[in-house]
Design a protein around this motif. Structure first.
Motif, PDB file in Angstrom:
ATOM      1  N   ASP A   1       0.965   2.879   5.626  1.00  0.00           N
ATOM      2  CA  ASP A   1       1.194   1.477   5.248  1.00  0.00           C
ATOM      3  C   ASP A   1      -0.103   0.675   5.253  1.00  0.00           C
ATOM      4  O   ASP A   1      -0.331  -0.169   4.377  1.00  0.00           O
ATOM      5  N   GLU A   2      -0.951   0.923   6.236  1.00  0.00           N
ATOM      6  CA  GLU A   2      -2.229   0.195   6.310  1.00  0.00           C
ATOM      7  C   GLU A   2      -3.092   0.509   5.099  1.00  0.00           C
ATOM      8  O   GLU A   2      -3.742  -0.374   4.520  1.00  0.00           O
ATOM      9  N   GLU A   3      -3.108   1.763   4.680  1.00  0.00           N
ATOM     10  CA  GLU A   3      -3.936   2.175   3.547  1.00  0.00           C
ATOM     11  C   GLU A   3      -3.351   1.713   2.207  1.00  0.00           C
ATOM     12  O   GLU A   3      -4.078   1.622   1.217  1.00  0.00           O
ATOM     13  N   ARG A   4      -2.052   1.401   2.179  1.00  0.00           N
ATOM     14  CA  ARG A   4      -1.423   0.910   0.939  1.00  0.00           C
ATOM     15  C   ARG A   4      -1.252  -0.610   0.933  1.00  0.00           C
ATOM     16  O   ARG A   4      -0.609  -1.152   0.024  1.00  0.00           O
ATOM     17  N   ASP A   5      -1.805  -1.273   1.893  1.00  0.00           N
ATOM     18  CA  ASP A   5      -1.610  -2.722   2.041  1.00  0.00           C
ATOM     19  C   ASP A   5      -2.256  -3.470   0.874  1.00  0.00           C
ATOM     20  O   ASP A   5      -3.476  -3.418   0.689  1.00  0.00           O
ATOM     21  N   LYS A   6      -1.440  -4.177   0.086  1.00  0.00           N
ATOM     22  CA  LYS A   6      -1.918  -4.911  -1.090  1.00  0.00           C
ATOM     23  C   LYS A   6      -2.009  -6.416  -0.851  1.00  0.00           C
ATOM     24  O   LYS A   6      -2.103  -7.198  -1.802  1.00  0.00           O
TER      25      LYS A   6
ATOM     26  N   SER B   1      -4.517 -19.257   5.349  1.00  0.00           N
ATOM     27  CA  SER B   1      -3.319 -19.469   6.150  1.00  0.00           C
ATOM     28  C   SER B   1      -2.979 -20.949   6.163  1.00  0.00           C
ATOM     29  O   SER B   1      -3.728 -21.791   5.649  1.00  0.00           O
ATOM     30  N   THR B   2      -1.832 -21.297   6.742  1.00  0.00           N
ATOM     31  CA  THR B   2      -1.422 -22.709   6.828  1.00  0.00           C
ATOM     32  C   THR B   2      -2.402 -23.511   7.672  1.00  0.00           C
ATOM     33  O   THR B   2      -2.484 -24.726   7.537  1.00  0.00           O
ATOM     34  N   GLN B   3      -3.155 -22.837   8.557  1.00  0.00           N
ATOM     35  CA  GLN B   3      -4.163 -23.524   9.371  1.00  0.00           C
ATOM     36  C   GLN B   3      -5.522 -23.586   8.675  1.00  0.00           C
ATOM     37  O   GLN B   3      -6.501 -24.043   9.246  1.00  0.00           O
ATOM     38  N   GLY B   4      -5.564 -23.111   7.436  1.00  0.00           N
ATOM     39  CA  GLY B   4      -6.823 -23.161   6.687  1.00  0.00           C
ATOM     40  C   GLY B   4      -7.748 -22.002   6.962  1.00  0.00           C
ATOM     41  O   GLY B   4      -8.902 -22.020   6.509  1.00  0.00           O
ATOM     42  N   GLU B   5      -7.267 -20.999   7.674  1.00  0.00           N
ATOM     43  CA  GLU B   5      -8.100 -19.837   7.964  1.00  0.00           C
ATOM     44  C   GLU B   5      -7.883 -18.763   6.898  1.00  0.00           C
ATOM     45  O   GLU B   5      -6.785 -18.617   6.356  1.00  0.00           O
ATOM     46  N   VAL B   6      -8.962 -18.028   6.640  1.00  0.00           N
ATOM     47  CA  VAL B   6      -8.869 -16.947   5.659  1.00  0.00           C
ATOM     48  C   VAL B   6      -8.172 -15.761   6.311  1.00  0.00           C
ATOM     49  O   VAL B   6      -8.587 -15.281   7.359  1.00  0.00           O
ATOM     50  N   THR B   7      -7.076 -15.322   5.707  1.00  0.00           N
ATOM     51  CA  THR B   7      -6.360 -14.163   6.249  1.00  0.00           C
ATOM     52  C   THR B   7      -7.018 -12.872   5.759  1.00  0.00           C
ATOM     53  O   THR B   7      -7.570 -12.817   4.662  1.00  0.00           O
ATOM     54  N   LYS B   8      -6.954 -11.866   6.591  1.00  0.00           N
ATOM     55  CA  LYS B   8      -7.572 -10.589   6.238  1.00  0.00           C
ATOM     56  C   LYS B   8      -6.748  -9.909   5.150  1.00  0.00           C
ATOM     57  O   LYS B   8      -5.550  -9.700   5.317  1.00  0.00           O
ATOM     58  N   PRO B   9      -7.372  -9.545   4.034  1.00  0.00           N
ATOM     59  CA  PRO B   9      -6.625  -8.890   2.956  1.00  0.00           C
ATOM     60  C   PRO B   9      -6.371  -7.420   3.280  1.00  0.00           C
ATOM     61  O   PRO B   9      -6.998  -6.831   4.158  1.00  0.00           O
ATOM     62  N   GLY B  10      -5.448  -6.824   2.534  1.00  0.00           N
ATOM     63  CA  GLY B  10      -5.132  -5.417   2.720  1.00  0.00           C
ATOM     64  C   GLY B  10      -6.212  -4.511   2.146  1.00  0.00           C
ATOM     65  O   GLY B  10      -6.915  -4.863   1.190  1.00  0.00           O
ATOM     66  N   LYS B  11      -6.329  -3.339   2.717  1.00  0.00           N
ATOM     67  CA  LYS B  11      -7.353  -2.378   2.304  1.00  0.00           C
ATOM     68  C   LYS B  11      -7.181  -1.971   0.840  1.00  0.00           C
ATOM     69  O   LYS B  11      -8.158  -1.920   0.079  1.00  0.00           O
ATOM     70  N   PHE B  12      -5.953  -1.693   0.432  1.00  0.00           N
ATOM     71  CA  PHE B  12      -5.675  -1.294  -0.949  1.00  0.00           C
ATOM     72  C   PHE B  12      -6.157  -2.378  -1.910  1.00  0.00           C
ATOM     73  O   PHE B  12      -6.804  -2.087  -2.924  1.00  0.00           O
ATOM     74  N   TRP B  13      -5.849  -3.635  -1.585  1.00  0.00           N
ATOM     75  CA  TRP B  13      -6.223  -4.763  -2.452  1.00  0.00           C
ATOM     76  C   TRP B  13      -7.744  -4.896  -2.545  1.00  0.00           C
ATOM     77  O   TRP B  13      -8.285  -5.133  -3.631  1.00  0.00           O
TER      78      TRP B  13
END
Length: 289
Positions: free
Chosen positions: A121-126, A132-144
Motif C-alpha cells: 500500500d505504501e508503494e502504491r500510494d497515489k 492540510s487544513t492547518q496550511g501545512e504541506v502534507t506528504k505525498p504518496g511514493k507512487f504519485w
C-alpha cells in the motif's frame, strides 16, 4: 550626497548531494533487501557497461532522491530500494554520491524498484501533494511522486512476503500496469532486458529473488554464477581434450598394430622363401610359365 543602495538578501543556493542527509534514520525492513539489491546490480553490470562504455551511469540502493526542498530536508526525498540513472557520472565533482538531487541534474532514473515488506500500500500510494487544513504541506504518496514529479519511466513493486511483482510504465504522463510476457517477465525495452522472479539460493537464503533476463530469456548471471559456469566450461574442455588424446592414442595404437602385422607377414614370407630355397625351389620363379 551618495545614495545608499539597499542590500538585497538573496535566498541560499539550492543544496547539493553533499549538503543533504544521506539517511532518514529508518531501519532496513528485512534481511532480504540488501542481498536483493546486490544481485540486481551484479547481474546487470555487463549490460550497463555495454550501453555506457564511457561509464556514465549510476545505480542507487536505498539512496535518497531529493525532488523538493523541505524542512527537514529528508521530507523532500524518496529512497527507492534500487534505481538506475543513465548518462550521469558515477561520482559528482570528484565526490562519492550520497544522494541524487533532481533539481541539480535534471535526469530522472530510468527505473526504480521497491521491495515491499508489507502489502504494497505504501508503494502504491497515489496521494498528491497538498495543503492540510492547518496550511501545512502534507506528504505525498511514493507512487504519485515517482509518476508526477520525478517521472520515472519504469516503476516496479516486489512484495517479498507473497512473491508478487507488478511493473508500471509511464504512458501519456500516467503509470500503466504492464502485462508479463509468456515467461512471466516484464520487458524493460530501453535496457533490452526482462525483469522477473527467480527461485534459488543466494547468500545463504533460498527464496524468490527479483532478477534480470536477456531478450531471449537467458538469465543474467552474477559473478559467482559466471565463475561456476567458467569452471564447468573449463572442465568440459579438459574432458574433451582428454577424449581427443585418448582417441589419438587409440589411432596410434591401431597404426602400430597394422605395422606390426605387416612386419610379421613380411617375416613369414621371408622364412617361407628360405625354406623353399633350402628345398631347391626358387621362390622367385613364375610357375605359370
Amino acid at each position: 550626497m551618495t545614495e545608499t543602495v539597499p542590500r538585497v538578501k538573496l535566498p541560499p543556493p539550492f543544496p547539493d548531494h553533499t549538503q543533504l542527509p544521506e539517511s532518514d534514520g529508518t531501519f532496513v525492513k528485512n534481511f532480504q533487501e540488501h542481498p536483493q539489491s546486490i544481485i540486481l546490480t551484479d547481474s546487470i553490470g555487463e549490460i550497463l557497461q555495454q550501453r555506457h562504455p564511457d561509464g556514465q551511469y549510476a545505480i542507487g540502493q536505498d539512496c535518497g532522491i531529493y525532488w523538493r526542498e523541505t524542512d527537514p530536508p529528508e521530507k523532500g526525498a524518496e529512497a527507492p530500494d534500487w534505481f538506475y540513472v543513465p548518462n550521469i557520472p558515477p561520482q559528482l565533482d570528484g565526490k562519492i554520491r550520497r544522494s541524487y538531487v533532481v533539481w541539480r541534474e535534471h535526469i530522472a532514473p530510468l527505473i526504480a524498484l521497491e521491495f515491499a515488506s508489507g502489502n504494497g500500500d505504501e508503494e502504491r500510494d497515489k496521494t498528491p501533494l497538498s495543503l492540510s487544513t492547518q496550511g501545512e504541506v502534507t506528504k505525498p504518496g511514493k507512487f504519485w511522486v515517482y509518476e508526477q514529479i520525478i517521472r520515472i519511466p519504469y516503476y516496479g513493486i516486489y512484495q517479498i512476503n507473497n512473491g508478487s511483482l507488478e511493473v508500471y510504465t509511464l504512458i501519456s504522463g500516467f503509470y500503466q500496469k504492464l502485462t508479463p510476457n509468456e515467461r512471466g517477465h516484464y520487458y524493460i525495452s530501453p535496457l533490452g532486458v526482462e525483469l522477473g522472479l527467480w527461485q534459488g539460493s543466494y547468500q545463504n537464503q533460498t527464496q524468490l529473488w527479483l532478477r534480470w533476463w536477456d531478450e531471449e530469456g537467458n538469465l543474467l548471471l552474477i559473478g559467482d554464477e559466471r565463475a561456476v559456469l567458467e569452471r564447468e566450461r573449463a572442465e568440459q574442455e579438459r574432458q574433451r581434450a582428454e577424449q581427443e588424446r585418448q582417441r589419438a592414442e587409440q589411432a596410434e595404437s591401431i597404426v602400430e598394430q597394422e605395422r606390426q602385422r605387416t612386419q610379421a607377414a613380411l617375416a613369414r614370407a621371408a622364412r617361407l622363401a628360405e625354406q623353399l630355397r633350402a628345398a631347391g625351389i626358387d621362390p622367385d620363379l613364375d610357375d605359370t610359365v
